[in-house]
Structures are given as structure tokens and as C-alpha cells.
Write a protein that holds these residues in place. Structure first.
Motif, PDB file in Angstrom:
ATOM      1  N   VAL A 277       8.003  13.487  -9.831  1.00 58.97           N
ATOM      2  CA  VAL A 277       8.653  14.687  -8.704  1.00 58.97           C
ATOM      3  C   VAL A 277       7.803  15.829  -8.847  1.00 58.97           C
ATOM      4  CG1 VAL A 277      10.468  16.473  -8.920  1.00 58.97           C
ATOM      5  CG2 VAL A 277      11.029  14.129 -10.020  1.00 58.97           C
ATOM      6  N   TYR A 278       7.183  15.975  -9.714  1.00 57.04           N
ATOM      7  CA  TYR A 278       6.066  17.315  -9.256  1.00 57.04           C
ATOM      8  C   TYR A 278       5.040  16.747  -8.148  1.00 57.04           C
ATOM      9  CZ  TYR A 278       8.021  20.224 -12.930  1.00 57.04           C
ATOM     10  OH  TYR A 278       8.926  21.057 -13.715  1.00 57.04           O
ATOM     11  N   VAL A 289       9.314  22.890  -2.766  1.00 53.30           N
ATOM     12  CA  VAL A 289       8.712  24.043  -3.247  1.00 53.30           C
ATOM     13  C   VAL A 289       9.028  24.292  -4.906  1.00 53.30           C
ATOM     14  CG1 VAL A 289       7.938  26.517  -3.538  1.00 53.30           C
ATOM     15  CG2 VAL A 289       8.213  25.241  -1.298  1.00 53.30           C
ATOM     16  N   CYS A 290       8.226  24.158  -5.670  1.00 53.80           N
ATOM     17  CA  CYS A 290       8.658  24.543  -7.283  1.00 53.80           C
ATOM     18  C   CYS A 290       7.757  25.751  -7.267  1.00 53.80           C
ATOM     19  CB  CYS A 290       8.087  23.561  -8.127  1.00 53.80           C
ATOM     20  SG  CYS A 290       8.334  24.016  -9.887  1.00 53.80           S
ATOM     21  N   VAL A 302      13.520  20.464 -13.183  1.00 54.08           N
ATOM     22  CA  VAL A 302      12.585  20.808 -12.174  1.00 54.08           C
ATOM     23  C   VAL A 302      13.498  21.616 -11.186  1.00 54.08           C
ATOM     24  CG1 VAL A 302      10.710  20.036 -10.545  1.00 54.08           C
ATOM     25  CG2 VAL A 302      11.302  18.615 -12.508  1.00 54.08           C
ATOM     26  N   PRO A 303      13.187  22.908 -11.126  1.00 52.91           N
ATOM     27  CA  PRO A 303      13.930  23.696  -9.921  1.00 52.91           C
ATOM     28  C   PRO A 303      13.101  23.398  -8.612  1.00 52.91           C
ATOM     29  CG  PRO A 303      12.886  25.197 -11.519  1.00 52.91           C
ATOM     30  CD  PRO A 303      12.451  23.679 -12.088  1.00 52.91           C
ATOM     31  N   VAL A 304      13.803  23.364  -7.458  1.00 56.61           N
ATOM     32  CA  VAL A 304      13.146  22.778  -6.428  1.00 56.61           C
ATOM     33  C   VAL A 304      13.966  23.911  -5.099  1.00 56.61           C
ATOM     34  CG1 VAL A 304      12.464  21.185  -4.716  1.00 56.61           C
ATOM     35  CG2 VAL A 304      12.705  20.612  -7.037  1.00 56.61           C
ATOM     36  N   ARG A 305      12.895  24.351  -4.256  1.00 53.62           N
ATOM     37  CA  ARG A 305      13.539  24.873  -3.109  1.00 53.62           C
ATOM     38  C   ARG A 305      13.053  24.196  -1.897  1.00 53.62           C
ATOM     39  NH1 ARG A 305      16.758  29.761  -3.581  1.00 53.62           N
ATOM     40  NH2 ARG A 305      17.532  28.865  -1.989  1.00 53.62           N
ATOM     41  N   LEU A 340      17.565  23.606  -5.600  1.00 53.58           N
ATOM     42  CA  LEU A 340      18.038  22.122  -6.386  1.00 53.58           C
ATOM     43  C   LEU A 340      17.613  22.384  -7.786  1.00 53.58           C
ATOM     44  CD1 LEU A 340      16.308  19.661  -3.884  1.00 53.58           C
ATOM     45  CD2 LEU A 340      18.780  20.994  -3.502  1.00 53.58           C
ATOM     46  N   ARG A 341      18.055  21.817  -8.504  1.00 51.73           N
ATOM     47  CA  ARG A 341      17.506  21.357  -9.910  1.00 51.73           C
ATOM     48  C   ARG A 341      17.649  19.937 -10.340  1.00 51.73           C
ATOM     49  NH1 ARG A 341      20.036  24.518 -15.376  1.00 51.73           N
ATOM     50  NH2 ARG A 341      21.706  24.295 -13.890  1.00 51.73           N
ATOM     51  N   ILE A 342      16.577  19.530 -10.543  1.00 54.11           N
ATOM     52  CA  ILE A 342      16.419  17.963 -11.051  1.00 54.11           C
ATOM     53  C   ILE A 342      16.468  17.742 -12.521  1.00 54.11           C
ATOM     54  CG2 ILE A 342      15.248  15.567 -10.751  1.00 54.11           C
ATOM     55  CD1 ILE A 342      14.097  16.951  -7.902  1.00 54.11           C
ATOM     56  N   SER A 343      17.311  17.295 -12.939  1.00 57.58           N
ATOM     57  CA  SER A 343      17.404  17.362 -14.694  1.00 57.58           C
ATOM     58  C   SER A 343      17.031  15.952 -14.952  1.00 57.58           C
ATOM     59  CB  SER A 343      18.697  17.819 -15.447  1.00 57.58           C
ATOM     60  OG  SER A 343      18.750  19.213 -14.971  1.00 57.58           O
ATOM     61  N   LEU A 344      16.045  15.696 -15.835  1.00 53.99           N
ATOM     62  CA  LEU A 344      15.595  14.085 -16.415  1.00 53.99           C
ATOM     63  C   LEU A 344      15.363  14.197 -17.695  1.00 53.99           C
ATOM     64  CD1 LEU A 344      12.392  14.662 -14.003  1.00 53.99           C
ATOM     65  CD2 LEU A 344      14.390  13.455 -13.484  1.00 53.99           C
TER      66      LEU A 344
END
Ligand code: PLP
Length: 369
Positions: A277-278, A289-290, A302-305, A340-344
Motif C-alpha cells: 500500500v505505501y 497521500v499519506c 494506513v490513513p490516505v487522502r 480513507l483508512r486501510i486496516s490490514l
């Protein structure tokens, strides 16, 4: 993917391994030929005693917990521990003082709660946004503090410690609610560890506490009895009725992790998933953008805009709608952060993460200006 199947990236309560749910389903009405469900077993029965003992033994194996640490299965969630920690540990030293390293909303809430019971000092200045961990040489630690507190992974802001803070002789207390069993840690560096179950280790309702035995027995007189570590310890977490079904599910999750190679295997997968993801974010030239400093980016959340620097909300809504149509769910950022927030967490596989990464690439190709 089969029809009705989704990939759940929820920050919590989070996805459980399918194998665990299948096992629970198989045993739901008749556990181990008892003729009843685990939910219907007395917490003092021989069958439940086996469940709780096996669950603790497996946790000790997974985390290599030394004998001078006790394991407790409590209620009240992470938030309950925001109170239980100061109520049990502040009077370990006469000043009733504790240091808090605040790096996000959860450690901020913990510090605020602890203020009810003692002198709480925040060792780093409050930032305008939680996107970094100030260098530990700038921390203003009090050698007379009863403990130093931090949150290993700030679930909302995605700030994760990549190291264990060195606090000398002052016991270190950590909230590992959202990253326990996802990376190897040396338990002996901690005075106490706690974690709610609903992210990596089970379903909501049970909270794990791992505590060094010399820190037990100092509860303030006002400490509610169910939060008194000494009382719970003396009763093997059975002072009152524990969350029996949640403990059973946690036990199944521990077996699932052990069968897959233990914490080291979970850690390798976490690195693979979060790097995928990063790397995409870095390669996207500002489309994704993180906001976090690279040295504290979480492997779990992972917070993402979308659209720098503050996010294009219409495009983010479109992303979430399209993701849901593709059965990729629970990707909305926390309301206080947006985006967004991607939880892994552990139950999200490398393959499932790749499905999301492919979707993100495709979305970018179609929406880049
Ligand atoms: N600590 C962390 C890191 C969390 O992520 C959460 C909840 O998401 C909590 C504490 C609070 O846990 P609970 O809702 O179980 O009280």
C-alpha cells in the motif's frame, strides 16, 4: 470471490479469519460433545477451564511471556484500561505521578482519564496534527514517575512506534490494542501490556492484560474490584463471570496464528501488506497521500487522502462507493481525520490486500487529471 463475499478492511471490530468463524459455527450448538454451546457453559466448568487455560498457554507461547508476568482476561475494553492502569499502578510510587507519551487520540484519551487519579505529565508537546513521534531525546521524562505510558499503534491516526521506548527503571505501560501479535516484541521491556480483542485477536468483549508480578497489589482504595489486578489475578480472571465466548474465540485465533507460523509469520505478512500500500502511495505522484512521517507509518492502519494536501472529498466519496461496489468494504477514514483508512490486521491476507492495491491503481488510472 464467491457471491456475497467481501473483503473487510474494518478498523474494528475487524475481520476474523474465516477458519475461526467456520470452527465456531461447527461448534456453536454442541461444544466438544457437551450438548451445549460455549455460551451456555459455566465459567467454572471443566470444559471452560480447559478453554481458558489453553488460551493462556498459547498466548504465552506466541509472545514468549516469562513466568513472572501474569495474564488476565478482563472486560471494559481498552477504555476500561485507561482507568484500570492508573488505578492499579499510580500508587506504585509515593508521588502518584505518571508520564504519558501522547501520539494520537487514544493515548490522549488515556492521559485525560488518568488525570482523575494522579499527576499526569505529557512528555511531548501537543502537536496540531498527529503525524509524527517526536524524537525520544526531546522527551521530558520524570525519574520518579510510577510508570510511562504510550500507545504502540494509534488506530485512528496510523502512528505506530517502530521501537520500544527506553524508560530506564520506570515501568513502561503500553496500549497494544491494534497491533498485538503483529510484530515480535520483548515482553521483559514492559511493566504492563493491554489490548482489546476486536482487531487482531478475537471479537469485542475481552481485554487482555499482561502484567509483571511486582506491579500487582498496589491498587488505589477507590479501584473498582473488577479492575483490581490483584483480585483478578488471585482468581485467575474468574472473580466474576468473564466474557466466556470472547475468550473462546480468542483461543481459536491464537491456534490459527500458531498453525500459520506464529507472530513472526504475522509480522512478515504485515510488512508485505503495508509495503504494497505505501509503495503505491509513493508511486502515485500525489494522487494518494499519506500524511505521516515515514518513520512512524503504521503497518496496521494506513490513513490516505486522495488529492493533496487535504483531500478532494468528492473524489474520496467516489472511491468509497466504487470500492464498495467491488466488495471492498469499511475503508472510510475516522470522522476526525477524514479520507480513507486501510486496516490490514492479521486476518486480512496478502492476496486480499493485493486486490485492494489493484483497485486503487485502476481508480487512479481512471481519475487522475
Ligand atoms: N486503544 C486503541 C489503540 C484503540 O484502537 C481503541 C479502540 O479502537 C481503544 C484503545 C479503545 O478500545 P475500546 O473501544 O475497546 O474501549
Amino acid at each position: 470471490m464467491a457471491e456475497n463475499q467481501v473483503i473487510n478492511f474494518s478498523p474494528g471490530p475487524a475481520k476474523l479469519p474465516a477458519e475461526v468463524l467456520e470452527q465456531a459455527q461447527k461448534e456453536l450448538m454442541n461444544y466438544n460433545n457437551t450438548g451445549v454451546s460455549v455460551m451456555e457453559l459455566s465459567h467454572r466448568s471443566a470444559d471452560f477451564t480447559k478453554i481458558i487455560t489453553r488460551t493462556e498457554d498459547n498466548l504465552r507461547k506466541l509472545l514468549n511471556i516469562p513466568d513472572n508476568y501474569k495474564v488476565l482476561f478482563l472486560q471494559g475494553g481498552g477504555t476500561g484500561q485507561f482507568s484500570a492502569v492508573p488505578l492499579n499502578l499510580l500508587s506504585h510510587k509515593p508521588d502518584l505521578a505518571a508520564d504519558y507519551i501522547v501520539t494520537g487520540s487514544w493515548s490522549a484519551k488515556a492521559a485525560q482519564e488518568a488525570q482523575k487519579y494522579g499527576k499526569i505529565h505529557q512528555v511531548v508537546p501537543k502537536p496540531s496534527t498527529y503525524t509524527e513521534i517526536p524524537d525520544s531525546i526531546t522527551w521530558n521524562l520524570n525519574p520518579n514517575a510510577s510508570y510511562v505510558y504510550y500507545c504502540a499503534n494509534e488506530t485512528i491516526h496510523g502512528v505506530e512506534f517502530q521501537y520500544i521506548p527506553d524508560t530506564g527503571d520506570v515501568p513502561l505501560v503500553v496500549d497494544m490494542s491494534s497491533n498485538i501479535l503483529t510484530r515480535n516484541v520483548d515482553i521483559t521491556k514492559f511493566g504492563a501490556i493491554f489490548a482489546g480483542a476486536q482487531k487482531n485477536i478475537g471479537c469485542a468483549g475481552v481485554t487482555l492484560v499482561i502484567i509483571r508480578d511486582d506491579l500487582i497489589g498496589h491498587a488505589l482504595p477507590i479501584c473498582p474490584i473488577i479492575f483490581d489486578f490483584k483480585v483478578q489475578c488471585g482468581n485467575n480472571s474468574l472473580y466474576n463471570t468473564p466474557p466466556t465466548y470472547s475468550i473462546y474465540i480468542m483461543g481459536l485465533v491464537f491456534e490459527w496464528i500458531l498453525a500459520r507460523g506464529g507472530v513472526s509469520a504475522m509480522e512478515r505478512a504485515a510488512i508485505t501488506k503495508s509495503s504494497a500500500v505505501y509503495d503505491l502511495i509513493e508511486d502515485s505522484q500525489g494522487f494518494y497521500v499519506c500524511p505521516l512521517n515515514k518513520d512512524c507509518r503504521s503497518r496496521m492502519n494506513v490513513p490516505v487522502r486522495i488529492g493533496a494536501p487535504n483531500g478532494d472529498e468528492a473524489l474520496e466519496r467516489k472511491f468509497l462507493e466504487e470500492a464498495e461496489k467491488n466488495r471492498l468494504i469499511s475503508l472510510k477514514g475516522h470522522r476526525s481525520v477524514g479520507g480513507l483508512r486501510i486496516s490490514l490486521y492479521n486476518a486480512v491476507s496478502v492476496e486480499e490486500t493485493q486486490v485492494l492495491v489493484n483497485f486503487m491503481k485502476d481508480f487512479m488510472a481512471r481519475h487522475r487529471q
